[in-house]
Design an enzyme around this catalytic site. Structure first.
Site, PDB file in Angstrom:
ATOM      1  N   ASP A 200      -2.887 -18.494   0.255  1.00 16.00           N
ATOM      2  CA  ASP A 200      -3.921 -19.187  -0.529  1.00 16.00           C
ATOM      3  C   ASP A 200      -4.563 -20.310   0.296  1.00 16.00           C
ATOM      4  O   ASP A 200      -5.784 -20.504   0.271  1.00 16.00           O
ATOM      5  CB  ASP A 200      -3.365 -19.698  -1.875  1.00 16.00           C
ATOM      6  CG  ASP A 200      -2.026 -20.405  -1.759  1.00 16.00           C
ATOM      7  OD1 ASP A 200      -1.424 -20.400  -0.665  1.00 16.00           O
ATOM      8  OD2 ASP A 200      -1.565 -20.968  -2.767  1.00 16.00           O
TER       9      ASP A 200
ATOM     10  N   TYR B 291       0.823  -1.212   0.000  1.00 11.05           N
ATOM     11  CA  TYR B 291       0.000   0.000   0.000  1.00 11.05           C
ATOM     12  C   TYR B 291       0.861   1.268   0.000  1.00 11.05           C
ATOM     13  O   TYR B 291       0.433   2.310  -0.484  1.00 11.05           O
ATOM     14  CB  TYR B 291      -0.899   0.032   1.248  1.00 11.05           C
ATOM     15  CG  TYR B 291      -2.228  -0.669   1.087  1.00 11.05           C
ATOM     16  CD1 TYR B 291      -2.299  -1.983   0.656  1.00 11.05           C
ATOM     17  CD2 TYR B 291      -3.417  -0.004   1.395  1.00 11.05           C
ATOM     18  CE1 TYR B 291      -3.515  -2.628   0.536  1.00 11.05           C
ATOM     19  CE2 TYR B 291      -4.646  -0.644   1.272  1.00 11.05           C
ATOM     20  CZ  TYR B 291      -4.686  -1.950   0.840  1.00 11.05           C
ATOM     21  OH  TYR B 291      -5.901  -2.582   0.722  1.00 11.05           O
TER      22      TYR B 291
ATOM     23  N   ASP C  40      -6.207  -7.093   4.151  1.00 12.23           N
ATOM     24  CA  ASP C  40      -7.374  -6.447   3.545  1.00 12.23           C
ATOM     25  C   ASP C  40      -8.316  -7.514   3.000  1.00 12.23           C
ATOM     26  O   ASP C  40      -9.522  -7.492   3.258  1.00 12.23           O
ATOM     27  CB  ASP C  40      -6.901  -5.518   2.415  1.00 12.23           C
ATOM     28  CG  ASP C  40      -8.051  -4.868   1.684  1.00 12.23           C
ATOM     29  OD1 ASP C  40      -8.977  -4.383   2.359  1.00 12.23           O
ATOM     30  OD2 ASP C  40      -8.034  -4.861   0.435  1.00 12.23           O
TER      31      ASP C  40
ATOM     32  N   ASP D 195     -12.067  -9.284   4.858  1.00 12.19           N
ATOM     33  CA  ASP D 195     -13.400  -9.282   4.237  1.00 12.19           C
ATOM     34  C   ASP D 195     -13.977 -10.697   4.225  1.00 12.19           C
ATOM     35  O   ASP D 195     -15.168 -10.896   4.459  1.00 12.19           O
ATOM     36  CB  ASP D 195     -13.334  -8.765   2.783  1.00 12.19           C
ATOM     37  CG  ASP D 195     -13.526  -7.257   2.681  1.00 12.19           C
ATOM     38  OD1 ASP D 195     -13.238  -6.561   3.678  1.00 12.19           O
ATOM     39  OD2 ASP D 195     -13.950  -6.778   1.611  1.00 12.19           O
TER      40      ASP D 195
ATOM     41  N   LYS E 119       3.379 -15.463   1.992  1.00 10.66           N
ATOM     42  CA  LYS E 119       3.558 -16.129   0.694  1.00 10.66           C
ATOM     43  C   LYS E 119       5.059 -16.359   0.545  1.00 10.66           C
ATOM     44  O   LYS E 119       5.704 -15.926  -0.417  1.00 10.66           O
ATOM     45  CB  LYS E 119       2.975 -15.238  -0.418  1.00 10.66           C
ATOM     46  CG  LYS E 119       2.875 -15.908  -1.779  1.00 10.66           C
ATOM     47  CD  LYS E 119       1.779 -16.965  -1.864  1.00 10.66           C
ATOM     48  CE  LYS E 119       1.793 -17.649  -3.215  1.00 10.66           C
ATOM     49  NZ  LYS E 119       0.901 -18.829  -3.260  1.00 10.66           N
TER      50      LYS E 119
HETATM   51  C1  IPM Z   1     -10.340  -1.444   4.206  1.00  7.94           C
HETATM   52  C2  IPM Z   1     -10.633  -0.805   2.883  1.00  7.94           C
HETATM   53  C3  IPM Z   1      -9.525   0.176   2.552  1.00  7.94           C
HETATM   54  C4  IPM Z   1      -8.248  -0.610   2.423  1.00  7.94           C
HETATM   55  C5  IPM Z   1      -9.761   1.054   1.303  1.00  7.94           C
HETATM   56  C6  IPM Z   1     -11.074   1.777   1.360  1.00  7.94           C
HETATM   57  C7  IPM Z   1      -8.630   2.031   1.112  1.00  7.94           C
HETATM   58  O1  IPM Z   1     -10.818  -1.775   1.893  1.00  7.94           O
HETATM   59  O2  IPM Z   1     -10.212  -0.720   5.210  1.00  7.94           O
HETATM   60  O3  IPM Z   1     -10.246  -2.678   4.258  1.00  7.94           O
HETATM   61  O4  IPM Z   1      -7.953  -1.176   1.355  1.00  7.94           O
HETATM   62  O5  IPM Z   1      -7.502  -0.656   3.405  1.00  7.94           O
HETATM   63 MG    MG Z   2     -10.853  -3.778   2.672  1.00  7.90          MG
END
Ligand code: IPM
Ligand code: MG
Length: 356
Positions: free
Chosen positions: A222, A140, A246, A250, A190
């Site tokens: 993975d 990032y 990230d 999710d 990885k």
């Molecule tokens: C998160 C989001 C952010 C990230 C974006 C909105 C920049 O997806 O907080 O997980 O990638 O960190």
């Molecule tokens: Mg995210």
């Protein structure tokens, strides 16, 4: 008196932050401590107001607060802007500017929601995972990065880079957290392909020697993605880099029924930063449909980690569980036989349960 910086941002960030703030007010009253709140624009809203997604005054407010309550940023109207003007740049700027290198994302299944997951109830029942994501390094932020046209062809590049000390500090944070939980830590990398991840594996192995009481293992990313859906309850704490974190967080969120449930705390700097894991959801913004629970649970983390009000934090989490137990749901977690309510009513009910 603790100053809370409230940065609602865009889309549903505005609605869910309003409910989270009300919960903090009720919690302060019940547990007898004092809070003051100051709001500032961030993201697309700030770009509209002053041409910058992260105005200096907003970063300054965040820096002098006791903690930051953040909503969400982004929306279709700002997608075409140069990267530095996009709402997401504000979020990265705040994380970096506050030095919050450790992002804690707890994916916990409320018992009342076992049937709301897309996975079989027996696979997710009792699920309680903490993803510890490195937040201020990795791909990032790595340099060099850029786009160019060479010999008539466009190309673009980013850099995945970690220093040893960045890996040591996030690993220690994860081990400390594991110590206060079920004492199991999985480091996700990885290392079979990337030099950075070889350093990650070697360094986390070294740090593990300081924590002989924590069961420690490595897993390739993975494999982890697969294990999270096949056998998620094997995990207690997961530590990983910025981009893998990230993605995996999710995935972990969805195990609990909805990303609308997942809070986060970003720690390691002088000021704690609290945000729901979900985004600004422009498709349902302003319609009183968003689930405020991720934001409210983020407020609970704020009480715990920045204000050291553990009893109040637990009371907020119990209030969320109690309202879910009354079969009250927002649309994203609706189940047959439940009453579907909007953002505001969900917030009000959690406040009422918290007030006692
Ligand atoms: C998160 C989001 C952010 C990230 C974006 C909105 C920049 O997806 O907080 O997980 O990638 O960190
Ligand atoms: Mg995210």
């Amino acid at each position: 008196m603790s100053l809370i910086a409230v940065l609602p941002g865009d889309g549903i960030g505005v609605e869910v932050t309003r409910e989270a703030r009300r919960v903090l007010e009720v919690g302060a009253r019940r547990f007898g401590f004092k809070l003051s709140f100051e709001e500032a624009p961030v993201g697309g809203a700030a770009y509209e107001a002053c041409g910058e997604p992260l105005p200096a005054a907003t970063l300054d407010l965040a820096r002098r607060s006791a903690a930051v309550l953040f909503g969400a940023v982004g929306g279709p109207s700002w997608e075409g802007l140069p990267r530095q003007k996009r709402p997401e740049a504000a979020l990265l700027g705040l994380r970096k500017g506050l030095g919050v290198y450790a992002n804690l994302r707890p994916a916990k299944l409320y018992p009342a929601l076992a049937g709301a997951s897309t996975l079989k109830p027996e696979v997710v029942a009792g699920l309680d995972i903490m993803v510890v994501r490195e937040l201020t390094g990795g791909i990032y932020f790595g340099e060099p990065r850029g786009v160019a046209t060479r010999d008539g062809e466009e190309e673009a590049w980013n850099t995945l880079r970690y220093t040893k000390s960045e890996i040591i500090r996030i690993a220690r944070m994860a081990f400390e957290i594991a110590r206060r939980r079920r004492r199991r830590l999985t480091s996700v990398d990885k290392a079979n392909i990337l030099e950075v991840m070889e350093l990650w594996r070697r360094t986390t192995t070294e740090v593990a020697r300081e924590y002989p009481d924590v069961a420690f293992a490595h897993m390739l990313v993975d494999t982890c993605a697969m294990q999270l859906v096949s056998n998620p309850k094997q995990f207690d704490v997961i530590v990983t880099g910025n981009m893998f974190g990230d993605i995996l967080s999710d995935e972990a969120a969805q195990l609990t029924g909805s990303i609308g449930m997942l809070p986060s705390a970003s720690l390691g700097g002088t000021v704690g930063f609290y945000e729901p894991v979900h985004g600004s959801a422009p498709d349902i913004a302003g319609q009183d449909k968003a689930n405020p629970i991720a934001a409210i649970a983020s407020a609970a983390m704020l009480l715990r980690y920045s204000l050291h009000q553990e009893a109040a934090a637990q009371a907020v989490e119990e209030a969320i569980g109690a309202v879910l137990g009354q079969s009250v749901r927002t649309a994203d977690i609706a189940q047959p036989g439940c009453r579907v309510v909007g953002t505001r009513e969900m917030g009000e009910r959690i406040c009422a349960a918290l007030a006692g």
